[in-house]
Enzyme design. Structure first.
Site, short mmCIF file in Angstrom:
data_model
loop_
_atom_site.label_atom_id
_atom_site.label_comp_id
_atom_site.label_asym_id
_atom_site.label_seq_id
_atom_site.Cartn_x
_atom_site.Cartn_y
_atom_site.Cartn_z
N VAL A 2 -7.29 5.86 -0.50
CA VAL A 2 -7.37 7.21 0.73
C VAL A 2 -8.56 7.92 0.22
O VAL A 2 -9.22 8.76 0.87
CB VAL A 2 -6.60 7.86 1.32
CG1 VAL A 2 -6.56 9.34 2.26
CG2 VAL A 2 -5.67 6.55 2.67
N SER A 27 -4.85 7.71 -15.20
CA SER A 27 -6.21 7.74 -14.07
C SER A 27 -7.53 9.28 -15.47
O SER A 27 -8.45 9.43 -15.43
CB SER A 27 -7.42 8.49 -13.36
OG SER A 27 -6.71 7.57 -12.67
N CYS A 133 -0.82 7.39 9.91
CA CYS A 133 -1.78 6.67 10.41
C CYS A 133 -1.66 5.71 11.58
O CYS A 133 -2.20 5.68 12.12
CB CYS A 133 -2.20 5.48 9.29
SG CYS A 133 -1.02 4.78 8.06
N GLN A 160 0.67 -3.63 10.61
CA GLN A 160 -0.30 -2.88 10.51
C GLN A 160 -1.25 -3.66 9.36
O GLN A 160 -0.53 -4.32 8.53
CB GLN A 160 0.66 -1.56 9.87
CG GLN A 160 1.27 -0.39 10.64
CD GLN A 160 2.01 0.79 10.39
OE1 GLN A 160 2.67 1.04 11.45
NE2 GLN A 160 1.82 0.34 9.20
N SER A 163 -4.18 -1.90 4.00
CA SER A 163 -4.90 -1.15 3.49
C SER A 163 -3.84 0.04 3.40
O SER A 163 -3.87 1.05 2.99
CB SER A 163 -6.59 -0.32 3.87
OG SER A 163 -6.55 -0.07 4.99
N GLY A 164 -3.56 0.07 4.28
CA GLY A 164 -2.28 1.13 4.99
C GLY A 164 -0.99 1.44 3.51
O GLY A 164 -0.29 2.14 3.58
N LYS A 189 8.71 7.87 10.88
CA LYS A 189 7.28 8.75 10.96
C LYS A 189 6.74 8.95 12.61
O LYS A 189 6.55 9.77 13.03
CB LYS A 189 6.67 8.42 10.22
CG LYS A 189 6.78 8.77 8.94
CD LYS A 189 5.99 8.22 7.40
CE LYS A 189 6.29 8.54 5.84
NZ LYS A 189 5.69 7.85 5.51
N ARG A 219 3.40 -5.33 8.80
CA ARG A 219 2.58 -5.60 7.85
C ARG A 219 2.04 -6.86 8.60
O ARG A 219 2.96 -8.03 8.48
CB ARG A 219 3.22 -5.73 6.91
CG ARG A 219 1.70 -4.85 5.52
CD ARG A 219 1.62 -3.69 5.96
NE ARG A 219 1.68 -2.62 5.15
CZ ARG A 219 1.76 -1.26 5.26
NH1 ARG A 219 0.65 -1.09 6.36
NH2 ARG A 219 2.20 -0.15 4.97
N HIS A 226 -4.72 -0.53 11.93
CA HIS A 226 -3.91 -0.53 12.86
C HIS A 226 -3.45 -0.31 14.14
O HIS A 226 -4.66 -0.48 14.74
CB HIS A 226 -2.82 0.50 12.54
CG HIS A 226 -2.43 0.84 10.91
ND1 HIS A 226 -2.40 -0.07 10.00
CD2 HIS A 226 -2.38 1.79 9.95
CE1 HIS A 226 -2.21 0.14 8.88
NE2 HIS A 226 -1.24 1.64 8.68
N ASN A 311 -7.56 2.87 9.92
CA ASN A 311 -6.05 3.37 9.96
C ASN A 311 -6.78 4.37 7.74
O ASN A 311 -6.42 5.43 8.30
CB ASN A 311 -5.09 2.21 8.83
CG ASN A 311 -5.52 1.46 8.08
OD1 ASN A 311 -5.79 0.91 8.65
ND2 ASN A 311 -5.41 1.33 6.84
N1 LIG Z 1 -3.91 3.72 3.12
C1 LIG Z 1 -3.46 4.41 4.30
O1 LIG Z 1 -3.70 3.94 5.39
C2 LIG Z 1 -2.69 6.01 4.93
C3 LIG Z 1 -3.09 6.56 6.50
C4 LIG Z 1 -2.41 7.78 6.22
C5 LIG Z 1 -1.89 8.09 4.75
N2 LIG Z 1 -1.85 7.74 4.03
C6 LIG Z 1 -0.87 8.23 3.01
O2 LIG Z 1 -1.90 8.65 1.38
C7 LIG Z 1 -1.05 9.04 0.10
C8 LIG Z 1 -2.70 7.75 -0.25
O3 LIG Z 1 -1.85 6.68 0.00
P1 LIG Z 1 -3.17 5.19 -0.14
O4 LIG Z 1 -2.83 3.79 0.20
O5 LIG Z 1 -4.62 6.11 -1.04
O6 LIG Z 1 -2.14 5.48 -1.90
P2 LIG Z 1 -3.30 4.72 -3.56
O7 LIG Z 1 -4.04 3.76 -3.27
O8 LIG Z 1 -1.22 4.04 -3.50
O9 LIG Z 1 -3.36 5.78 -4.11
C9 LIG Z 1 -2.35 6.70 -4.57
C10 LIG Z 1 -3.27 8.20 -5.33
O10 LIG Z 1 -2.46 9.06 -5.79
C11 LIG Z 1 -2.52 9.15 -6.96
N3 LIG Z 1 -0.99 9.66 -8.40
C12 LIG Z 1 -0.06 8.72 -7.62
N4 LIG Z 1 0.50 9.03 -8.50
C13 LIG Z 1 0.26 10.27 -9.19
C14 LIG Z 1 0.68 11.62 -10.28
N5 LIG Z 1 2.18 11.30 -10.52
N6 LIG Z 1 -0.12 12.44 -10.16
C15 LIG Z 1 -0.83 12.51 -9.96
N7 LIG Z 1 -1.56 11.31 -8.57
C16 LIG Z 1 -0.95 10.09 -8.56
C17 LIG Z 1 -3.30 7.83 -7.59
O11 LIG Z 1 -3.53 8.17 -8.44
P3 LIG Z 1 -4.16 6.86 -9.75
O12 LIG Z 1 -5.80 6.37 -8.68
O13 LIG Z 1 -4.83 7.70 -11.05
O14 LIG Z 1 -3.79 5.27 -9.82
C18 LIG Z 1 -3.84 7.70 -6.22
O15 LIG Z 1 -5.21 8.09 -7.04
C19 LIG Z 1 0.41 8.60 0.91
O16 LIG Z 1 1.07 9.34 1.16
C20 LIG Z 1 0.33 7.35 2.09
O17 LIG Z 1 1.46 7.75 2.32
C21 LIG Z 1 -2.35 6.24 3.20
#
Ligand SMILES: NC(=O)c1ccc[n+]([C@@H]2O[C@H](COP(=O)([O-])OP(=O)(O)OC[C@H]3O[C@@H](n4cnc5c(N)ncnc54)[C@H](OP(=O)(O)O)[C@@H]3O)[C@@H](O)[C@H]2O)c1
Length: 338
Positions: A2, A27, A133, A160, A163-164, A189, A219, A226, A311
């Site tokens: 995201v 990071s 999403c 789904q 990438s979700g 949810k 999934r 999605h 999504n």
């Molecule tokens: N993917 C989707 O389609 C989607 C849709 C709706 C909502 N969401 C929600 O959006 C959020 C992120 O999803 P995502 O798919 O982008 O996950 P992701 O690819 O795993 O990315 C998570 C991000 O959060 C950072 N992070 C993890 N732990 C952390 C910490 N302790 N302190 C600071 N930063 C931290 C990570 O940093 P690093 O880069 O350093 O690892 C990464 O940038 C989740 O809550 C998810 O439920 C996702």
């Protein structure tokens, strides 16, 4: 996943400029270009390549924060930003069901922004969330139907995309040649968020929509997009053409205001027997349009159809950015009037 979408969608945005990025201690201290493995089409925008990745704690050099933190740590971090005076436009689940936090889809429930008055901290900060999403697509599909005919029950079976689950997400050995019938917390949810989103804002609070919502999630081996197979029961069962017309003609405040990320059509109805499909339909309306097909009567509930949306755009980063555009347009941000 995201975070990268946010960067991609914000970099040429007419109202926003990315001035800071923050992530985990994996990071921190690195340049964004070194910390991030770019996983979406096209090049990483040069404007962010050299930007240092900071810890997600105030102060950050920005007027508002877009958050896509994992749900478990979002509560504390987003709360700290809000109490420190930052508007937080969150994509995480941590605050979505809080009584005084808008769970916003600008086309569906913009009047829920009235909740901001109840939660705004003395510092001026506040939190606005976008739904899960899959919930976004389901609620957008149900909104015009509920307004016109009164939805009394809705059952959704989702398929789904990978990438979700974020990056690196689901192990390839778990998903190749397979379907996983479980995504932790997702069914709950969809069921709870939908009734809040479609609820009415009455005297400073949300009256949940009184409808039964049931969700089963899966999934599947698709990168983006999605899908939800939906069955719906109505207080007043419409004719099929009334149903089609209510969906296809749906327009709302973002379209009237001409918000930058608002699609011309929030919903497109397709007549082909084999649509929608993730590969063919996820990019409709630059990823912000929900595509609906397979509309037909149902022998168990009144009607059924299949909905599909992108999504990480309509379901995540694009949703949050549209929320921020609406906040500016309606004067909820300090610099809105300038
Ligand atoms: N993917 C989707 O389609 C989607 C849709 C709706 C909502 N969401 C929600 O959006 C959020 C992120 O999803 P995502 O798919 O982008 O996950 P992701 O690819 O795993 O990315 C998570 C991000 O959060 C950072 N992070 C993890 N732990 C952390 C910490 N302790 N302190 C600071 N930063 C931290 C990570 O940093 P690093 O880069 O350093 O690892 C990464 O940038 C989740 O809550 C998810 O439920 C996702």
């Amino acid at each position: 996943m995201v975070g990268q979408r946010f960067i991609q969608l914000l970099v040429d945005h007419p109202q926003f400029e990315v001035t800071a990025v923050a992530a985990s201690d994996r990071s921190r201290g690195k340049a964004y270009g070194d910390a991030c493995t770019w996983r979406i089409g096209g090049e990483m925008p040069p404007a962010v390549r050299m930007m240092p990745v900071q810890p997600p704690t105030p102060p950050l050099d920005c007027d508002l924060v877009f958050s896509s933190l994992p749900g478990e740590m979002a509560r504390e971090t987003e709360g700290i930003f809000a109490t420190s005076g930052y508007p937080v436009i969150s994509n995480s689940s941590a605050y979505r069901m809080d009584e005084d936090v808008p769970l916003l889809i600008p086309e569906v429930n913009h009047e829920h922004l009235g909740l901001i008055k109840r939660q705004r901290y003395e510092s001026g900060g506040f939190i606005v969330t976008n739904p899960n999403c899959s919930t976004i697509m389901i609620a957008i599909a149900l909104a015009p139907l509920h307004a016109a005919f009164g939805v009394t029950a809705a059952a959704a079976t989702t398929l789904q995309a990978l990438s979700g689950a974020g990056y690196p997400g689901v192990a390839s050995l778990d998903i190749v040649d397979n379907v996983l019938p479980y995504i932790g917390g997702e069914e709950e949810k969809i069921e709870s968020e939908t009734t809040k989103i479609l609820g009415r804002f009455v005297e400073d609070r949300i009256q949940l929509a009184s409808m039964a919502v049931s969700a089963q999630v899966h999934r599947v081996n698709v990168t983006d997009g999605h899908m939800a197979a939906m069955r719906v029961k109505f207080a007043r069962k419409p004719e099929l053409n009334e149903l089609r017309e209510a969906l296809a003609s749906f327009r709302s405040l973002p379209q009237e205001l001409g918000l930058h990320s608002a699609p011309a059509k929030p919903i497109v109805v397709r007549e082909e027997a084999d649509r929608p499909q993730p590969r063919l339909d996820r990019d409709a309306g630059q990823g912000m349009t929900v595509t609906i097909g397979r509309l037909q009567e149902d022998a168990v509930l009144d009607y059924r159809f299949v909905a599909l949306s992108h999504n990480t755009i309509r379901g995540a980063a694009g949703a949050a950015i549209l929320n921020a555009e609406l906040l500016i347009a309606l004067g909820h941000l300090r610099w809105s009037a300038q």
